[in-house]
Design an enzyme around this catalytic site. Sequence first.
Site, PDB file in Angstrom:
ATOM      1  N   LYS A 280       0.878  -1.183   0.000  1.00 48.51           N
ATOM      2  CA  LYS A 280       0.000   0.000   0.000  1.00 48.51           C
ATOM      3  C   LYS A 280       0.909   1.225   0.000  1.00 48.51           C
ATOM      4  O   LYS A 280       2.051   1.151   0.448  1.00 48.51           O
ATOM      5  CB  LYS A 280      -0.871  -0.004   1.262  1.00 48.51           C
ATOM      6  CG  LYS A 280      -2.121   0.820   1.131  1.00 48.51           C
ATOM      7  CD  LYS A 280      -3.241   0.071   0.442  1.00 48.51           C
ATOM      8  CE  LYS A 280      -4.395   1.015   0.119  1.00 48.51           C
ATOM      9  NZ  LYS A 280      -5.560   0.302  -0.420  1.00 48.51           N
TER      10      LYS A 280
ATOM     11  N   ASP B 206      -6.847   4.344  -4.753  1.00 51.44           N
ATOM     12  CA  ASP B 206      -7.533   4.182  -3.473  1.00 51.44           C
ATOM     13  C   ASP B 206      -8.205   5.530  -3.231  1.00 51.44           C
ATOM     14  O   ASP B 206      -8.445   6.268  -4.192  1.00 51.44           O
ATOM     15  CB  ASP B 206      -6.537   3.808  -2.356  1.00 51.44           C
ATOM     16  CG  ASP B 206      -7.237   3.432  -1.049  1.00 51.44           C
ATOM     17  OD1 ASP B 206      -7.840   2.349  -0.994  1.00 51.44           O
ATOM     18  OD2 ASP B 206      -7.209   4.229  -0.089  1.00 51.44           O
TER      19      ASP B 206
HETATM   20  P1  NDP Z   1     -13.120   7.819  -3.021  1.00 49.31           P
HETATM   21  O1  NDP Z   1     -12.062   8.831  -2.783  1.00 49.31           O
HETATM   22  O2  NDP Z   1     -13.634   7.594  -4.385  1.00 49.31           O
HETATM   23  O3  NDP Z   1     -14.389   8.136  -2.080  1.00 49.31           O
HETATM   24  C1  NDP Z   1     -14.321   8.264  -0.704  1.00 49.31           C
HETATM   25  C2  NDP Z   1     -15.654   8.831  -0.262  1.00 49.31           C
HETATM   26  O4  NDP Z   1     -15.767   8.781   1.152  1.00 49.31           O
HETATM   27  C3  NDP Z   1     -15.827  10.268  -0.666  1.00 49.31           C
HETATM   28  O5  NDP Z   1     -17.187  10.470  -0.983  1.00 49.31           O
HETATM   29  C4  NDP Z   1     -15.450  11.019   0.609  1.00 49.31           C
HETATM   30  O6  NDP Z   1     -16.020  12.300   0.697  1.00 49.31           O
HETATM   31  C5  NDP Z   1     -16.071  10.096   1.640  1.00 49.31           C
HETATM   32  N1  NDP Z   1     -15.510  10.273   2.960  1.00 49.31           N
HETATM   33  C6  NDP Z   1     -14.204  10.409   3.316  1.00 49.31           C
HETATM   34  N2  NDP Z   1     -14.084  10.496   4.654  1.00 49.31           N
HETATM   35  C7  NDP Z   1     -15.365  10.411   5.143  1.00 49.31           C
HETATM   36  C8  NDP Z   1     -15.920  10.433   6.436  1.00 49.31           C
HETATM   37  N3  NDP Z   1     -15.144  10.560   7.506  1.00 49.31           N
HETATM   38  N4  NDP Z   1     -17.271  10.306   6.569  1.00 49.31           N
HETATM   39  C9  NDP Z   1     -18.083  10.176   5.488  1.00 49.31           C
HETATM   40  N5  NDP Z   1     -17.596  10.157   4.220  1.00 49.31           N
HETATM   41  C10 NDP Z   1     -16.264  10.277   4.060  1.00 49.31           C
HETATM   42  O7  NDP Z   1     -12.557   6.454  -2.371  1.00 49.31           O
HETATM   43  P2  NDP Z   1     -12.998   4.963  -2.667  1.00 49.31           P
HETATM   44  O8  NDP Z   1     -14.466   4.909  -2.841  1.00 49.31           O
HETATM   45  O9  NDP Z   1     -12.098   4.412  -3.690  1.00 49.31           O
HETATM   46  O10 NDP Z   1     -12.580   4.265  -1.287  1.00 49.31           O
HETATM   47  C11 NDP Z   1     -13.434   4.247  -0.152  1.00 49.31           C
HETATM   48  C12 NDP Z   1     -12.949   3.184   0.809  1.00 49.31           C
HETATM   49  O11 NDP Z   1     -12.946   1.906   0.144  1.00 49.31           O
HETATM   50  C13 NDP Z   1     -11.528   3.355   1.359  1.00 49.31           C
HETATM   51  O12 NDP Z   1     -11.487   2.824   2.658  1.00 49.31           O
HETATM   52  C14 NDP Z   1     -10.709   2.466   0.430  1.00 49.31           C
HETATM   53  O13 NDP Z   1      -9.497   2.046   1.038  1.00 49.31           O
HETATM   54  C15 NDP Z   1     -11.656   1.317   0.242  1.00 49.31           C
HETATM   55  N6  NDP Z   1     -11.400   0.489  -0.923  1.00 49.31           N
HETATM   56  C16 NDP Z   1     -11.394   1.026  -2.182  1.00 49.31           C
HETATM   57  C17 NDP Z   1     -11.170   0.218  -3.280  1.00 49.31           C
HETATM   58  C18 NDP Z   1     -11.257   0.746  -4.654  1.00 49.31           C
HETATM   59  O14 NDP Z   1     -11.220  -0.073  -5.595  1.00 49.31           O
HETATM   60  N7  NDP Z   1     -11.417   2.031  -4.888  1.00 49.31           N
HETATM   61  C19 NDP Z   1     -10.858  -1.208  -3.111  1.00 49.31           C
HETATM   62  C20 NDP Z   1     -10.986  -1.702  -1.759  1.00 49.31           C
HETATM   63  C21 NDP Z   1     -11.218  -0.863  -0.722  1.00 49.31           C
HETATM   64  P3  NDP Z   1     -15.150  13.670   0.523  1.00 49.31           P
HETATM   65  O15 NDP Z   1     -15.520  14.163  -0.845  1.00 49.31           O
HETATM   66  O16 NDP Z   1     -15.631  14.540   1.626  1.00 49.31           O
HETATM   67  O17 NDP Z   1     -13.699  13.302   0.658  1.00 49.31           O
END
Ligand code: NDP
Length: 452
Positions: A127, A167
């Site tokens: 990572k 990520d």
């Molecule tokens: P993105 O950056 O696309 O989206 C993250 C989202 O979460 C955004 O909408 C962000 O909003 C929101 N967010 C961040 N912090 C908080 C919080 N404290 N409370 C509520 N909402 C919040 O990331 P991903 O969707 O790619 O990843 C999300 C999670 O999934 C992470 O934990 C990642 O490690 C995990 N993951 C992702 C994979 C992937 O393929 N993308 C694979 C496996 C796991 P804002 O606009 O405010 O930042």
Amino acid sequence: MKNAYVKRVWEYVQAKNANEPEYLQAVQEVLTTLEPVVDQMPELEPNAILERMVEPERVIMFRVPWMDDAGNYHVNRGYRVQFNSAIGPYKGGLRFSKEVNLSVLKFLGFEQVLKNSLTTLPMGGGKGGSDFDPHGKSDKEVMRFCQSFMTELYRHIGADVDVPAGDKNVGGREIGYMFGQYKRIRDEYTGVFTGKGLTFGGSLIRTEATGYGLIYFAQEMLKKVGDNFKGKVCVVSGSGNVATYAAQKLIQLGAKVVTLSDSNGYIYDADGITQEKLDWVKELKGVRRGRISEYAKKFPSSKYFEGKKVWEVKCDCAFPCATQNELLGSDAKTLLSNGVKLVAEGANMPSDLDAVNAFLDAKILYAPGKASNAGGVATSGLEMSQNSERLSWSSEEVDEKLHSIMVNIHNNAYDTAIKFGATDGKFVNYVAGANIAGFVKVATAMIAQGLV
Ligand code: NDP
């Protein structure tokens, strides 16, 4: 913890990593569930398997200097944690966020090792990322940052060495810039990244894969108890890649999705989020990089709650898809008292240990992220195969493979839990099942490869 070897290693980890709370949380959760297998595999201790599993093979930390549009200089810190390569090249995403530090990346890398093992594809775990936050930066600033980041990272990665992906806050735009810089420095066109654009080696369905895979996994859990998603009220947190595609698949399967959120608050849509509304959200967050609060202004059936979390909404199923520790013990209590039947994690370690224990004590269907969100990295594995064959498979082909991988991961976690007695009546502990199944494969490979 009862097993003396597990206890000793846990004490060692705490002493060595005292300032890394996220890393300690991830290791504690895994070690507590490994005791039955450690009891049954006496070869683990003389081979120092647990000691080696909790120590990354290599940690790279570097300076990332970049210039903003006004000509001012900035410096961020970049990292790559190459955790374990026993079953394949290091594989895992890059995260760009203010919260990024060694503790967060070590927890993510450690979980990635077990997750990648569960996919059954030949991928080790790693990572990386930076404390750089792309929010509010122009495309050119993000490009300069990504180019500078890759100017250091390129020497440590490669198609057969370490294959990063996206990520949090690292999507198609960032991967494109980093891949371009890698290609320029190395003068070679290889599958060194996954999550690439479709015009330069990306795989169809990779964007959808984590969210879709999460719902495929949860669908299998429901099937085991003779149920399905039709008419289920679902809450989803986040509004990024994982959240929007999880919501999309839920809608396709007849569920009613009523929430999405970002780090400022959440929206509740009493009529349910439709595909049309979801497409608007994808444009809002992915292209305009706006705030979820705008949803409530656009769609009158909804309301925005500033500074609140989705877990206060009554639901049948909950999908944390935003970030680590977004669902605390108190949130779990609220969900349970509102009658939640299934919680499946799209994010990595979104539930803290109190929440995990509350779900396990209540004996609801609970899927830990390292199993239920493995669809993203599994499809990255499929992207690597397509790149090395110089082929691209159709959406249907990739989706079918993703679906069957998620069914296999589910069955593996389920069967392993039963095999090691992690059950109580009809309740099956997927946390123990996933941790043990992922661990055994890596441990067996490490023993076979000797002391490295
Ligand atoms: P993105 O950056 O696309 O989206 C993250 C989202 O979460 C955004 O909408 C962000 O909003 C929101 N967010 C961040 N912090 C908080 C919080 N404290 N409370 C509520 N909402 C919040 O990331 P991903 O969707 O790619 O990843 C999300 C999670 O999934 C992470 O934990 C990642 O490690 C995990 N993951 C992702 C994979 C992937 O393929 N993308 C694979 C496996 C796991 P804002 O606009 O405010 O930042």
